[in-house]
Design an enzyme around this catalytic site. Structure first.
Site, mmCIF file in Angstrom:
data_model
loop_
_atom_site.group_PDB
_atom_site.id
_atom_site.type_symbol
_atom_site.label_atom_id
_atom_site.label_comp_id
_atom_site.label_asym_id
_atom_site.label_seq_id
_atom_site.Cartn_x
_atom_site.Cartn_y
_atom_site.Cartn_z
ATOM 1 N N LYS A 24 63.086 78.612 30.881
ATOM 2 C CA LYS A 24 63.315 80.040 31.122
ATOM 3 C C LYS A 24 64.820 80.253 31.240
ATOM 4 C CE LYS A 24 61.900 84.033 33.799
ATOM 5 N NZ LYS A 24 63.173 84.711 33.515
ATOM 6 N N ARG A 29 65.856 89.924 28.505
ATOM 7 C CA ARG A 29 64.714 89.870 27.586
ATOM 8 C C ARG A 29 65.007 90.803 26.416
ATOM 9 N NH1 ARG A 29 59.265 88.792 28.582
ATOM 10 N NH2 ARG A 29 58.206 88.536 26.577
ATOM 11 N N ARG A 44 64.063 95.039 27.315
ATOM 12 C CA ARG A 44 62.715 95.170 27.874
ATOM 13 C C ARG A 44 62.360 96.627 28.136
ATOM 14 N NH1 ARG A 44 61.283 92.528 33.780
ATOM 15 N NH2 ARG A 44 59.677 94.034 34.373
ATOM 16 N N PHE A 119 61.493 82.685 21.241
ATOM 17 C CA PHE A 119 60.326 81.922 21.680
ATOM 18 C C PHE A 119 58.984 82.466 21.191
ATOM 19 C CE2 PHE A 119 61.630 84.514 25.452
ATOM 20 C CZ PHE A 119 60.547 85.375 25.510
ATOM 21 N N GLU A 175 67.589 78.407 35.093
ATOM 22 C CA GLU A 175 66.885 79.426 35.877
ATOM 23 C C GLU A 175 65.467 78.997 36.241
ATOM 24 O OE1 GLU A 175 65.189 83.988 35.763
ATOM 25 O OE2 GLU A 175 66.248 83.212 34.021
ATOM 26 N N ARG A 191 51.566 92.455 32.177
ATOM 27 C CA ARG A 191 51.954 91.384 33.090
ATOM 28 C C ARG A 191 50.768 90.430 33.130
ATOM 29 N NH1 ARG A 191 56.670 89.759 35.212
ATOM 30 N NH2 ARG A 191 57.195 91.907 35.829
ATOM 31 N N LYS A 197 55.761 82.033 35.239
ATOM 32 C CA LYS A 197 57.155 81.606 35.396
ATOM 33 C C LYS A 197 57.365 80.944 36.759
ATOM 34 C CE LYS A 197 58.669 86.256 36.844
ATOM 35 N NZ LYS A 197 59.611 87.360 36.570
ATOM 36 N N ASP A 430 99.522 58.343 22.768
ATOM 37 C CA ASP A 430 100.128 57.892 24.020
ATOM 38 C C ASP A 430 101.643 58.090 23.995
ATOM 39 O OD1 ASP A 430 100.589 56.699 26.445
ATOM 40 O OD2 ASP A 430 100.293 54.641 25.725
ATOM 41 N N ASP A 519 97.591 54.744 19.053
ATOM 42 C CA ASP A 519 96.856 53.513 19.328
ATOM 43 C C ASP A 519 95.562 53.476 18.522
ATOM 44 O OD1 ASP A 519 95.739 51.251 20.305
ATOM 45 O OD2 ASP A 519 95.773 51.815 22.415
#
Length: 601
Positions: A24, A29, A44, A119, A175, A191, A197, A430, A519
């Site tokens: 997450k 969103r 969202r 996703f 998160e 929902r 989550k 160097d 080097d």
């Protein structure tokens, strides 16, 4: 306008076979609508975001030839600015979202571009596929994104091992995690308990400071030295009984000022949050009263420690001063290692480690350690070889344990353990002393020019001391050490031939004069180089720091990159070595091989 399906917060993670697990990300969103006419980003709540994040739109436009057969699409994802592959920078994203000036947006987009972590897929070729199960939608999304190569659109993989994923999320201070039922359809605007989550909570302690009856918020403070400073505010998470008790406590013991009750430092609580930013907490929730804690114990230092999510490693003598001026205690040092672990560990893992230990600080006795001590805990990975036991640093617990032992410097070979061939080519630049650091800049710039002509990816870092190192990542098993030696010698000789007054490949210091030593001999089997982000035992606590090429100019100074500075730097600028693994896969090994072959024929 589409609305996203929303996960339900839980403390219990389902374990049945039908469930998969994903990172997450901390961001916004976003639903991405991609058609032949262009790309739109919708929040969202249905607000347009494409004008504020033009780098996403421009990148999608560049991908159009590869994606056109799939359009139109609706993709569900999280808009974020990545610090690490699993950690988003929410404060920076908020800052971007508040911008309205076109030039400011363009500048910010170039400095720290945003990414859509994709996703789910809701529509494919104009067909609504939300009724299909999550596994099917996910497979289709992966197939689409596999056809394109983009840093602004990344696919979020699903995992079956929730414990390993959670371990990685904690390492990266991410998160949280989302568990998703593979058989579930997509319920727009719902929902749902098909998506659950789990937050990666930090628990911080604070002193109760004020209570505002008009909105129900409590504020918390912590001590910075002898002074109080704001920690943040909260109102959620209090059980009904505790809510009444706390209100009465403020009314009885507090002083009413401008309709707000204020307490003298006397009582402490623990609050859950995702992280802290300035004088506020991200998603704060009451956790518990801390009657065992005195206000004097609620300090900025304790807050920083609590936010870092330290592993269960025994810590001793955390107040010991490892650096004197500026003062860095062992606690400061361990905080650096813990917070930098997501950046450091990719370079330490699978490589035999040599550390330089300073148990009593940089001004006291030191020694190299490459063998695993008998008292090392089991989480430190041993390497058995020809009767000797060496070790690797594979996880954050090992890194913190080594730090607690006073291991200040971390040096690694050029190959992974068990491989006899390098996975990188490194030039060590160097100069004769710190005052001649400009020679490192000069040499690095010329080597970068040569690599650009050869179309070779090369990355720069300060050594943390007086010079610089250039890293050229190569795929494993692509070259032997003998072959890379030919390559490094060839480029070093070109530089010396071009500017013999400034550069040399002379091994003996007395014969170098005031010239910078390139080097190339150091790049060999059995040799080591200081690891990226390793602290150094210098007076000011400098760090071997990856830098962007635009920073390589006359103003560059290795003294800038102290532990304090580097911690802030990666949050503000990101990691200049973030793309090194992609560069390894795409490296132009044919160009390197051609140069080697031309020298050996």
């Amino acid at each position: 306008m589409r609305k996203p399906m929303l996960p339900t917060l839980t403390e219990e993670v389902p374990t049945e076979e039908e469930w998969v697990y994903e990172v997450k990300y901390d961001g916004f969103r976003v639903l991405m609508h991609w058609t032949e006419d262009g790309v739109e980003l919708w929040s969202r709540n249905g607000k347009a975001l494409h004008d504020r994040f033009p780098e996403i739109v421009e990148n999608c436009q560049a991908l159009y030839p590869s994606i056109t057969s799939h359009l139109p699409l609706w993709i569900d994802g999280e808009l974020t600015i990545l610090n690490t592959p699993l950690q988003g920078n929410f404060p920076l994203l908020q800052q971007r979202n508040r911008m309205r000036n076109e030039k400011s947006i363009e500048k910010a987009a170039k400095a720290r571009p945003a990414t859509v972590m994709c996703f789910d897929l809701l529509e494919y070729q104009g067909e609504d596929i939300t009724s299909q199960n999550y596994t099917t939608r996910k497979q289709r999304l992966h197939s689409i994104l596999s056809d394109v190569s983009s840093e602004r659109l990344l696919y979020v993989p699903s995992f079956e091992d929730k414990d390993k994923l959670w371990e990685d999320i904690v390492l990266h201070l991410g998160e949280g995690m989302v568990a998703k039922r593979g058989t579930s359809s997509y319920g727009e605007g719902d929902r749902t308990r098909d998506w659950l989550k789990v937050k990666n909570w930090r628990v911080v302690s604070g002193i109760l400071h004020t209570f505002d009856p008009s909105n129900g918020y409590y504020t918390l403070c912590v001590y910075r030295g002898d002074n109080l400073e704001m920690l943040g505010s909260f109102k959620h998470g209090l059980p009904k009984k505790d809510k009444q008790t706390l209100k009465q406590f403020f009314k009885k013991n507090g002083t009413l000022y401008n309709k707000v009750y204020r307490l003298e430092p006397s009582a402490c609580v623990d609050v859950k949050c995702l992280h802290a930013q300035k004088d506020d907490l991200r998603e704060p929730m009451f956790n518990s009263f801390r009657f065992d804690l005195s206000p004097e114990e609620c300090t900025v230092e304790k807050k920083q420690w609590d936010l870092a999510l330290f592993p269960h490693v025994d810590i001793t003598n955390e107040d010991k001063k490892l650096w004197i001026k500026p003062t860095y205690t062992k606690q400061d040092f361990l905080l650096y290692l813990r917070n930098m672990a997501p950046y450091m560990l990719p370079f330490l893992q699978d490589k035999r480690l040599t550390v330089i230990r300073y148990p009593d600080g940089i001004h006291e006795e030191s020694f190299y350690q490459k063998h695993l001590p008998d008292y090392a805990p089991q989480f430190v990975a041993p390497i058995e070889k020809e009767g000797e036991t060496f070790f690797m640093c594979q996880n954050v617990s090992s890194l913190v344990w080594l730090g607690n032992q006073g291991s200040i410097e971390y040096h690694i070979p050029f190959e992974k353990e068990g491989h006899g061939e390098p996975n990188e080519i490194v030039f060590d630049l160097d100069p004769p002393d710190k005052e001649a650091f400009s020679l490192s800049v000069r040499a690095a710039t010329l080597l970068k020019h040569l690599c650009d002509k050869l179309e070779i990816f090369v990355f720069a870092k300060t050594s943390g001391n007086k010079g610089m190192q250039l890293h050229i990542p190569i795929p494993e098993h692509s070259f032997s050490y003998d072959e890379t030696r030919v390559f490094t010698e060839k480029l070093a000789s070109l530089l010396v031939k071009q500017e013999p007054d400034y550069f040399t490949t002379e091994r003996l210091k007395k014969n170098r004069g005031n010239r910078l030593y390139i080097d190339y001999v150091q790049h060999a089997e059995g040799k080591t180089i200081v690891a990226p982000y390793s602290p150094r035992a210098t007076e000011t606590g400098t760090v071997a720091t990856p830098i962007f090429w635009h920073e390589v100019d006359e103003s560059l100074s290795p003294q800038t990159f102290t532990m304090t500075h580097v911690l802030q730097r990666v949050q503000e600028l990101g990691c200049p070595f973030a793309d090194i693994e992609n560069a390894r896969k795409e490296q132009n090994i044919d160009s390197i091989k051609k140069l080697i072959d031309s020298e050996t024929e």
